[in-house]
Design an enzyme around this catalytic site. Structure first.
Site, PDB file in Angstrom:
ATOM      1  N   ALA A  26       0.848  -1.183   0.000  1.00  4.31           N
ATOM      2  CA  ALA A  26       0.000   0.000   0.000  1.00  4.31           C
ATOM      3  C   ALA A  26       0.890   1.242   0.000  1.00  4.31           C
ATOM      4  O   ALA A  26       2.015   1.192   0.502  1.00  4.31           O
ATOM      5  CB  ALA A  26      -0.872  -0.024   1.246  1.00  4.31           C
TER       6      ALA A  26
ATOM      7  N   GLY B 250       0.619  -5.042   0.786  1.00  2.00           N
ATOM      8  CA  GLY B 250      -0.547  -5.176  -0.085  1.00  2.00           C
ATOM      9  C   GLY B 250      -0.217  -5.858  -1.404  1.00  2.00           C
ATOM     10  O   GLY B 250      -1.091  -6.463  -2.038  1.00  2.00           O
TER      11      GLY B 250
ATOM     12  N   GLU C 178      -0.352  -9.426  -0.640  1.00  2.27           N
ATOM     13  CA  GLU C 178      -1.772  -9.742  -0.448  1.00  2.27           C
ATOM     14  C   GLU C 178      -2.509  -9.796  -1.786  1.00  2.27           C
ATOM     15  O   GLU C 178      -3.412 -10.610  -1.979  1.00  2.27           O
ATOM     16  CB  GLU C 178      -2.403  -8.711   0.494  1.00  2.27           C
ATOM     17  CG  GLU C 178      -1.877  -8.873   1.925  1.00  2.27           C
ATOM     18  CD  GLU C 178      -2.156  -7.670   2.811  1.00  2.27           C
ATOM     19  OE1 GLU C 178      -1.891  -6.531   2.363  1.00  2.27           O
ATOM     20  OE2 GLU C 178      -2.629  -7.859   3.935  1.00  2.27           O
TER      21      GLU C 178
ATOM     22  N   GLU D 129       4.407  -4.928   7.378  1.00  3.52           N
ATOM     23  CA  GLU D 129       3.624  -3.874   8.039  1.00  3.52           C
ATOM     24  C   GLU D 129       4.042  -3.650   9.487  1.00  3.52           C
ATOM     25  O   GLU D 129       3.914  -2.546  10.021  1.00  3.52           O
ATOM     26  CB  GLU D 129       2.125  -4.222   7.980  1.00  3.52           C
ATOM     27  CG  GLU D 129       1.495  -4.112   6.598  1.00  3.52           C
ATOM     28  CD  GLU D 129       1.641  -5.366   5.751  1.00  3.52           C
ATOM     29  OE1 GLU D 129       2.429  -6.272   6.112  1.00  3.52           O
ATOM     30  OE2 GLU D 129       0.959  -5.437   4.712  1.00  3.52           O
TER      31      GLU D 129
HETATM   32  N1  CAA Z   1       4.553   3.274  -0.555  1.00  6.05           N
HETATM   33  C1  CAA Z   1       4.978   4.418  -1.110  1.00  6.05           C
HETATM   34  N2  CAA Z   1       6.150   4.556  -1.757  1.00  6.05           N
HETATM   35  C2  CAA Z   1       6.943   3.463  -1.826  1.00  6.05           C
HETATM   36  C3  CAA Z   1       6.579   2.228  -1.266  1.00  6.05           C
HETATM   37  C4  CAA Z   1       5.321   2.144  -0.618  1.00  6.05           C
HETATM   38  N3  CAA Z   1       4.848   1.005  -0.083  1.00  6.05           N
HETATM   39  N4  CAA Z   1       7.581   1.334  -1.491  1.00  6.05           N
HETATM   40  C5  CAA Z   1       8.528   1.997  -2.179  1.00  6.05           C
HETATM   41  N5  CAA Z   1       8.149   3.285  -2.375  1.00  6.05           N
HETATM   42  C6  CAA Z   1       8.890   4.344  -3.066  1.00  6.05           C
HETATM   43  C7  CAA Z   1       9.999   4.900  -2.203  1.00  6.05           C
HETATM   44  O1  CAA Z   1       9.504   5.872  -1.312  1.00  6.05           O
HETATM   45  C8  CAA Z   1      10.935   5.476  -3.238  1.00  6.05           C
HETATM   46  O2  CAA Z   1      10.400   6.701  -3.679  1.00  6.05           O
HETATM   47  P1  CAA Z   1      11.367   8.000  -3.809  1.00  6.05           P
HETATM   48  O3  CAA Z   1      12.331   7.605  -4.900  1.00  6.05           O
HETATM   49  O4  CAA Z   1      10.426   9.090  -4.196  1.00  6.05           O
HETATM   50  O5  CAA Z   1      12.018   8.165  -2.482  1.00  6.05           O
HETATM   51  C9  CAA Z   1      10.799   4.480  -4.403  1.00  6.05           C
HETATM   52  O6  CAA Z   1       9.546   3.791  -4.195  1.00  6.05           O
HETATM   53  C10 CAA Z   1      11.912   3.452  -4.444  1.00  6.05           C
HETATM   54  O7  CAA Z   1      11.961   2.818  -3.177  1.00  6.05           O
HETATM   55  P2  CAA Z   1      13.330   2.618  -2.354  1.00  6.05           P
HETATM   56  O8  CAA Z   1      14.282   3.718  -2.649  1.00  6.05           O
HETATM   57  O9  CAA Z   1      12.965   2.375  -0.928  1.00  6.05           O
HETATM   58  O10 CAA Z   1      13.853   1.262  -3.047  1.00  6.05           O
HETATM   59  P3  CAA Z   1      14.774   0.133  -2.388  1.00  6.05           P
HETATM   60  O11 CAA Z   1      15.114  -0.796  -3.517  1.00  6.05           O
HETATM   61  O12 CAA Z   1      15.873   0.722  -1.596  1.00  6.05           O
HETATM   62  O13 CAA Z   1      13.815  -0.640  -1.344  1.00  6.05           O
HETATM   63  C11 CAA Z   1      11.790  -1.754  -0.645  1.00  6.05           C
HETATM   64  C12 CAA Z   1      12.711  -1.373  -1.817  1.00  6.05           C
HETATM   65  C13 CAA Z   1      12.528  -2.724   0.286  1.00  6.05           C
HETATM   66  C14 CAA Z   1      10.541  -2.423  -1.228  1.00  6.05           C
HETATM   67  C15 CAA Z   1      11.423  -0.479   0.148  1.00  6.05           C
HETATM   68  O14 CAA Z   1      10.975   0.508  -0.764  1.00  6.05           O
HETATM   69  C16 CAA Z   1      10.326  -0.686   1.153  1.00  6.05           C
HETATM   70  O15 CAA Z   1      10.581  -1.211   2.222  1.00  6.05           O
HETATM   71  N6  CAA Z   1       9.085  -0.249   0.815  1.00  6.05           N
HETATM   72  C17 CAA Z   1       7.975  -0.336   1.727  1.00  6.05           C
HETATM   73  C18 CAA Z   1       7.425  -1.743   1.800  1.00  6.05           C
HETATM   74  C19 CAA Z   1       6.286  -1.824   2.783  1.00  6.05           C
HETATM   75  O16 CAA Z   1       6.443  -1.534   3.960  1.00  6.05           O
HETATM   76  N7  CAA Z   1       5.103  -2.238   2.312  1.00  6.05           N
HETATM   77  C20 CAA Z   1       3.920  -2.394   3.137  1.00  6.05           C
HETATM   78  C21 CAA Z   1       3.040  -1.189   3.012  1.00  6.05           C
HETATM   79  S1  CAA Z   1       1.672  -1.198   4.146  1.00  6.05           S
HETATM   80  C22 CAA Z   1       0.509  -2.207   3.441  1.00  6.05           C
HETATM   81  O17 CAA Z   1       0.706  -2.764   2.382  1.00  6.05           O
HETATM   82  C23 CAA Z   1      -0.803  -2.353   4.217  1.00  6.05           C
HETATM   83  C24 CAA Z   1      -1.754  -3.388   3.714  1.00  6.05           C
HETATM   84  O18 CAA Z   1      -1.749  -4.508   4.204  1.00  6.05           O
HETATM   85  C25 CAA Z   1      -2.722  -3.080   2.667  1.00  6.05           C
END
Ligand code: CAA
Length: 257
Positions: free
Chosen positions: A65, A108, A111, A131
């Site tokens: 998400a 998500g 999921e 999460e």
């Molecule tokens: N939401 C918004 N933006 C995201 C994102 C997310 N879930 N995941 C990645 N991005 C964005 C980053 O902010 C970044 O944007 P900017 O360049 O503008 O800063 C871009 O995508 C690239 O990401 P990274 O620089 O972080 O890339 P990386 O290769 O170093 O890391 C990753 C990749 C490990 C996936 C890392 O991005 C990460 O941990 N992302 C979050 C994952 C996460 O926590 N997901 C769960 C979300 S909550 C949810 O899903 C609730 C539900 O159950 C419905």
């Protein structure tokens, strides 16, 4: 509706819905989910299409998400937006939906892959429910579907630590149907989709329904449900065609009737 965040490839009898928000690693905001859901529903209603694929790109199926959208959300806003209902709508699609996953399938995204009927993963796919690292828990089925797919202990480990599972580990634990080379993962998913699309359409639809029933019923209710669908299929032209073709040593010609 004009799509901003997805691309659709129609290759009858299959179609691919590709999430296309690469700079954000296919983070799933409401618009992305509305588009994915609407496209799947449209294709489900399209008689020329028999099997669907949801995919992302090589680096990310979906990184979860959109955290930026949720960072200041209140419970009431989340409730009113109710965007997690999109995952429920995807589950109601009647044609088989394959998730072709490469790279991150996190939160998500994981999921969404699990809401599809089966997962074809590239060797570089990674699955996680991270999460917990954001101070929340999975909200689109992660605690339920992951537990049913890989068992309580492993699901607990993943949900409580947020650690990612490799494609190979996901395959060994039954989360993923096949792991294939990264360079050809979409082609492999398409081949599988074509194979499914070549089967008798009503039987495919009811087979999907029956397997999914196993997740939502007692064994006795599921067996009863399966038996009724099995008997029902004897009323279709395709069941007689399939069995007669076997007896006559020829290829069956399905009518979907
Ligand atoms: N939401 C918004 N933006 C995201 C994102 C997310 N879930 N995941 C990645 N991005 C964005 C980053 O902010 C970044 O944007 P900017 O360049 O503008 O800063 C871009 O995508 C690239 O990401 P990274 O620089 O972080 O890339 P990386 O290769 O170093 O890391 C990753 C990749 C490990 C996936 C890392 O991005 C990460 O941990 N992302 C979050 C994952 C996460 O926590 N997901 C769960 C979300 S909550 C949810 O899903 C609730 C539900 O159950 C419905």
């Amino acid at each position: 509706m004009p799509y901003e965040f997805i691309l659709i490839q129609r290759e009858e009898p299959i179609a691919v819905v590709q999430i296309n928000r690469p700079k954000q690693l296919n983070a799933l905001n409401s618009r992305v989910m509305l588009e994915v859901t609407s496209a799947l529903e449209e294709l489900d209603a399209d008689a020329a299409i028999r099997c669907l694929i949801v995919t992302g790109n090589e680096r990310a199926f979906g990184a979860g998400a959109d955290i930026k959208d949720m960072a200041s959300a209140t419970p009431v806003e989340m409730l009113e937006k109710n965007w997690i209902a999109y995952w429920d709508r995807i589950k109601k699609v009647s044609k088989p939906v394959i998730a072709a996953v490469s790279g991150y399938a996190f939160g998500g995204g994981c999921e969404l892959a699990m809401t599809c009927d089966l997962i074809v993963a590239s060797e570089s796919a990674q699955f996680a429910q991270p999460e917990i690292n954001l101070g929340v828990i999975p909200g689109a089925g992660g605690t339920q579907r992951l537990t049913r797919a890989i068992g309580k202990s492993k699901a607990m480990e993943m949900v409580l630590t947020g650690r990612a599972m490799s494609a190979r580990e996901a395959e060994a634990r039954g989360l993923v149907a096949r792991v294939v080379p990264t360079e050809s993962y979409l082609d492999e998913a398409k081949n599988l989709a074509r194979e499914i699309a070549s089967k008798a359409p009503i039987a495919v639809r009811l087979a999907k329904e029956s397997v999914n029933k196993a997740f939502e019923s007692s064994l006795a209710d599921g067996l009863d449900y399966e038996r009724k669908l099995f008997y029902f299929l004897f009323g279709t032209d395709d069941a007689h065609e399939g069995m007669n073709a076997f007896v006559e040593k020829r290829k069956a010609e399905w009518k979907g009737k």
